[in-house]
Design a protein around this motif. Structure first.
Motif, PDB file in Angstrom:
ATOM      1  N   LEU A  46      18.145   9.069 -26.315  1.00 53.60           N
ATOM      2  CA  LEU A  46      17.783   8.095 -27.333  1.00 53.60           C
ATOM      3  C   LEU A  46      16.273   8.091 -27.583  1.00 53.60           C
ATOM      4  CD1 LEU A  46      20.067   5.065 -26.366  1.00 53.60           C
ATOM      5  CD2 LEU A  46      20.442   6.785 -28.149  1.00 53.60           C
ATOM      6  N   ARG A  47      15.505   8.249 -26.510  1.00 49.96           N
ATOM      7  CA  ARG A  47      14.049   8.300 -26.664  1.00 49.96           C
ATOM      8  C   ARG A  47      13.625   9.519 -27.465  1.00 49.96           C
ATOM      9  NH1 ARG A  47      12.393   6.422 -20.509  1.00 49.96           N
ATOM     10  NH2 ARG A  47      12.130   4.182 -20.981  1.00 49.96           N
ATOM     11  N   GLU A  48      14.313  10.632 -27.270  1.00 46.91           N
ATOM     12  CA  GLU A  48      13.990  11.845 -28.016  1.00 46.91           C
ATOM     13  C   GLU A  48      14.264  11.653 -29.506  1.00 46.91           C
ATOM     14  OE1 GLU A  48      12.606  15.725 -28.564  1.00 46.91           O
ATOM     15  OE2 GLU A  48      12.474  14.348 -26.861  1.00 46.91           O
ATOM     16  N   LEU A  49      15.408  11.040 -29.837  1.00 49.41           N
ATOM     17  CA  LEU A  49      15.717  10.749 -31.234  1.00 49.41           C
ATOM     18  C   LEU A  49      14.689   9.778 -31.821  1.00 49.41           C
ATOM     19  CD1 LEU A  49      19.598  10.294 -31.200  1.00 49.41           C
ATOM     20  CD2 LEU A  49      18.301  12.211 -32.145  1.00 49.41           C
ATOM     21  N   SER A  50      14.307   8.796 -31.028  1.00 49.39           N
ATOM     22  CA  SER A  50      13.316   7.813 -31.462  1.00 49.39           C
ATOM     23  C   SER A  50      12.000   8.496 -31.819  1.00 49.39           C
ATOM     24  CB  SER A  50      13.105   6.780 -30.356  1.00 49.39           C
ATOM     25  OG  SER A  50      12.024   5.924 -30.657  1.00 49.39           O
ATOM     26  N   LYS A  51      11.587   9.425 -30.987  1.00 40.69           N
ATOM     27  CA  LYS A  51      10.319  10.125 -31.197  1.00 40.69           C
ATOM     28  C   LYS A  51      10.372  11.021 -32.429  1.00 40.69           C
ATOM     29  CE  LYS A  51       7.129  13.282 -28.834  1.00 40.69           C
ATOM     30  NZ  LYS A  51       6.893  14.042 -27.574  1.00 40.69           N
ATOM     31  N   ILE A  52      11.464  11.734 -32.608  1.00 42.62           N
ATOM     32  CA  ILE A  52      11.580  12.689 -33.708  1.00 42.62           C
ATOM     33  C   ILE A  52      11.642  11.993 -35.063  1.00 42.62           C
ATOM     34  CG2 ILE A  52      13.069  14.431 -34.763  1.00 42.62           C
ATOM     35  CD1 ILE A  52      13.908  15.255 -31.937  1.00 42.62           C
ATOM     36  N   TYR A  53      12.425  10.908 -35.147  1.00 37.65           N
ATOM     37  CA  TYR A  53      12.686  10.281 -36.440  1.00 37.65           C
ATOM     38  C   TYR A  53      11.937   8.968 -36.650  1.00 37.65           C
ATOM     39  CZ  TYR A  53      16.238  13.834 -36.701  1.00 37.65           C
ATOM     40  OH  TYR A  53      16.877  15.051 -36.724  1.00 37.65           O
ATOM     41  N   GLY A  54      11.073   8.596 -35.717  1.00 39.97           N
ATOM     42  CA  GLY A  54      10.255   7.402 -35.893  1.00 39.97           C
ATOM     43  C   GLY A  54      11.046   6.114 -35.906  1.00 39.97           C
ATOM     44  N   LEU A  55      12.123   6.081 -35.113  1.00 38.09           N
ATOM     45  CA  LEU A  55      12.959   4.883 -35.017  1.00 38.09           C
ATOM     46  C   LEU A  55      12.746   4.255 -33.634  1.00 38.09           C
ATOM     47  CD1 LEU A  55      16.290   6.316 -36.498  1.00 38.09           C
ATOM     48  CD2 LEU A  55      14.597   4.887 -37.673  1.00 38.09           C
ATOM     49  N   PRO A  56      12.084   3.109 -33.553  1.00 35.66           N
ATOM     50  CA  PRO A  56      11.852   2.476 -32.247  1.00 35.66           C
ATOM     51  C   PRO A  56      13.168   2.111 -31.572  1.00 35.66           C
ATOM     52  CG  PRO A  56      10.507   1.469 -33.963  1.00 35.66           C
ATOM     53  CD  PRO A  56      11.510   2.327 -34.656  1.00 35.66           C
ATOM     54  N   LEU A  57      13.138   2.032 -30.249  1.00 37.23           N
ATOM     55  CA  LEU A  57      14.310   1.612 -29.498  1.00 37.23           C
ATOM     56  C   LEU A  57      14.357   0.087 -29.422  1.00 37.23           C
ATOM     57  CD1 LEU A  57      14.467   4.054 -26.427  1.00 37.23           C
ATOM     58  CD2 LEU A  57      15.653   4.225 -28.625  1.00 37.23           C
ATOM     59  N   ALA A  58      15.540  -0.470 -29.534  1.00 40.49           N
ATOM     60  CA  ALA A  58      15.753  -1.909 -29.396  1.00 40.49           C
ATOM     61  C   ALA A  58      16.825  -2.129 -28.341  1.00 40.49           C
ATOM     62  CB  ALA A  58      16.184  -2.527 -30.723  1.00 40.49           C
ATOM     63  N   ARG A  59      16.534  -2.980 -27.371  1.00 37.30           N
ATOM     64  CA  ARG A  59      17.498  -3.280 -26.321  1.00 37.30           C
ATOM     65  C   ARG A  59      18.676  -4.052 -26.892  1.00 37.30           C
ATOM     66  NH1 ARG A  59      16.341  -7.010 -20.967  1.00 37.30           N
ATOM     67  NH2 ARG A  59      18.446  -6.949 -20.115  1.00 37.30           N
ATOM     68  N   ARG A  60      19.889  -3.710 -26.441  1.00 35.74           N
ATOM     69  CA  ARG A  60      21.088  -4.346 -26.967  1.00 35.74           C
ATOM     70  C   ARG A  60      22.098  -4.533 -25.847  1.00 35.74           C
ATOM     71  NH1 ARG A  60      26.100  -2.041 -30.004  1.00 35.74           N
ATOM     72  NH2 ARG A  60      25.678  -0.248 -28.696  1.00 35.74           N
ATOM     73  N   ALA A  61      22.857  -5.625 -25.902  1.00 40.01           N
ATOM     74  CA  ALA A  61      23.879  -5.875 -24.888  1.00 40.01           C
ATOM     75  C   ALA A  61      25.288  -5.954 -25.472  1.00 40.01           C
ATOM     76  CB  ALA A  61      23.580  -7.185 -24.149  1.00 40.01           C
ATOM     77  N   THR A  62      25.416  -6.106 -26.791  1.00 37.54           N
ATOM     78  CA  THR A  62      26.715  -6.265 -27.463  1.00 37.54           C
ATOM     79  C   THR A  62      27.529  -7.373 -26.816  1.00 37.54           C
ATOM     80  OG1 THR A  62      26.704  -3.866 -27.852  1.00 37.54           O
ATOM     81  CG2 THR A  62      28.707  -5.072 -28.423  1.00 37.54           C
ATOM     82  N   CYS A  63      27.113  -8.592 -27.009  1.00 36.80           N
ATOM     83  CA  CYS A  63      27.803  -9.745 -26.441  1.00 36.80           C
ATOM     84  C   CYS A  63      29.113 -10.003 -27.176  1.00 36.80           C
ATOM     85  CB  CYS A  63      26.887 -10.963 -26.550  1.00 36.80           C
ATOM     86  SG  CYS A  63      27.650 -12.486 -25.984  1.00 36.80           S
ATOM     87  N   THR A  64      30.215 -10.181 -26.409  1.00 35.13           N
ATOM     88  CA  THR A  64      31.511 -10.462 -27.018  1.00 35.13           C
ATOM     89  C   THR A  64      32.181 -11.703 -26.444  1.00 35.13           C
ATOM     90  OG1 THR A  64      32.656  -9.045 -25.418  1.00 35.13           O
ATOM     91  CG2 THR A  64      31.931  -8.016 -27.479  1.00 35.13           C
ATOM     92  N   CYS A  65      31.673 -12.242 -25.338  1.00 35.57           N
ATOM     93  CA  CYS A  65      32.280 -13.447 -24.769  1.00 35.57           C
ATOM     94  C   CYS A  65      31.234 -14.205 -23.955  1.00 35.57           C
ATOM     95  CB  CYS A  65      33.487 -13.095 -23.889  1.00 35.57           C
ATOM     96  SG  CYS A  65      33.093 -12.123 -22.422  1.00 35.57           S
ATOM     97  N   THR A  66      31.550 -15.448 -23.608  1.00 38.51           N
ATOM     98  CA  THR A  66      30.568 -16.297 -22.949  1.00 38.51           C
ATOM     99  C   THR A  66      30.822 -16.507 -21.465  1.00 38.51           C
ATOM    100  OG1 THR A  66      31.832 -18.291 -23.500  1.00 38.51           O
ATOM    101  CG2 THR A  66      30.141 -17.575 -25.077  1.00 38.51           C
ATOM    102  N   CYS A  67      32.035 -16.234 -20.983  1.00 42.34           N
ATOM    103  CA  CYS A  67      32.315 -16.500 -19.576  1.00 42.34           C
ATOM    104  C   CYS A  67      33.418 -15.586 -19.066  1.00 42.34           C
ATOM    105  CB  CYS A  67      32.708 -17.964 -19.364  1.00 42.34           C
ATOM    106  SG  CYS A  67      34.163 -18.463 -20.265  1.00 42.34           S
ATOM    107  N   ALA A  68      33.574 -15.567 -17.731  1.00 40.14           N
ATOM    108  CA  ALA A  68      34.497 -14.624 -17.103  1.00 40.14           C
ATOM    109  C   ALA A  68      35.939 -14.811 -17.534  1.00 40.14           C
ATOM    110  CB  ALA A  68      34.388 -14.751 -15.578  1.00 40.14           C
ATOM    111  N   ARG A  69      36.343 -16.038 -17.809  1.00 34.16           N
ATOM    112  CA  ARG A  69      37.744 -16.278 -18.139  1.00 34.16           C
ATOM    113  C   ARG A  69      38.135 -15.628 -19.467  1.00 34.16           C
ATOM    114  NH1 ARG A  69      37.975 -20.119 -22.089  1.00 34.16           N
ATOM    115  NH2 ARG A  69      36.160 -21.492 -22.332  1.00 34.16           N
TER     116      ARG A  69
END
Length: 211
Positions: free
Chosen positions: A181-204
């Motif tokens: 991902l860092r290599e793609l970021s460097k080549i195409y000038g797209l910064p990296l953004a941290r992501r977690a893809t949240c889909t729920c709030t608790c274990a249940r």
């Protein structure tokens, strides 16, 4: 406004989740939009983006909850292109919200109820007023050259308004994945953004969760 001691005393650094699915994304999201907002506020998030797949169905409930707890809300949507990758689109202003709404309507009208169809040509205008996050499947690798093609297409359509979403799941391939991902970021000038893809709030709710 509700008082949230977790938000006041949170040891976490400033963080905003920019890819969050509610139960309006059937079979993927598990929590109501208002539950996600309240949980984000409790964790001390600086903002939350509700980005259901090709839908804005959850944003009204999310907006009401965000107003109650004082959490900045970002309106967005996740789309999967027929001839490309999965993108997260985030509206930055009224124009962006209108353009995103029009894109979703166009995609939904093209096919039967419950599905949608969009491709790169639908984004040739660059969707003014919106930011784009380019996502990659995890853990499945892309075919050779696919990552480069997607990154180039996003960079051309969203100049200075696009990022590569970096999602690491503490797996054995995280180091290699991040390097790619860092290599793609460097080549195409797209910064990296941290992501977690949240889909729920608790274990249940986790049994309802799929990727």
């Amino acid at each position: 406004m509700e008082f949230s001691p977790e938000a006041v005393y949170s040891p976490l650094p400033a963080y905003a989740e920019l890819h969050c699915l509610s139960n309006f994304t059937f079979l993927r999201g598990a929590s109501h939009p208002e539950e996600l907002v309240k949980r984000a506020a409790g964790l001390g998030y600086s903002a939350l983006a509700v980005t259901d797949e090709c839908s804005l169905a959850g944003v009204v409930r999310a907006h009401v909850a965000a107003k109650d707890v004082g959490l900045p809300l970002v309106i967005g949507s996740e789309i999967r292109l027929q001839d490309g990758p999965r993108l997260v689109l985030l509206a930055t202003d009224r124009e962006g919200y209108g353009n995103l709404s029009e894109l979703i309507t166009r995609g939904r009208r093209r096919t039967k109820k419950g599905s949608y169809s969009l491709d790169w040509s639908d984004l040739d205008s660059g969707l003014p007023g919106c930011l784009a996050l380019l996502t990659f499947p995890h853990p499945c690798p892309l075919q050779k050259g696919e990552g480069e093609k997607h990154a180039r297409s996003v960079a051309e359509r969203f100049p200075d308004r696009a990022w590569i979403a970096a999602e690491l799941l503490q797996g054995p391939d995280d180091r290699a994945r991040l390097a790619g991902l860092r290599e793609l970021s460097k080549i195409y000038g797209l910064p990296l953004a941290r992501r977690a893809t949240c889909t729920c709030t608790c274990a249940r709710e986790r049994p309802c969760r799929t990727r």
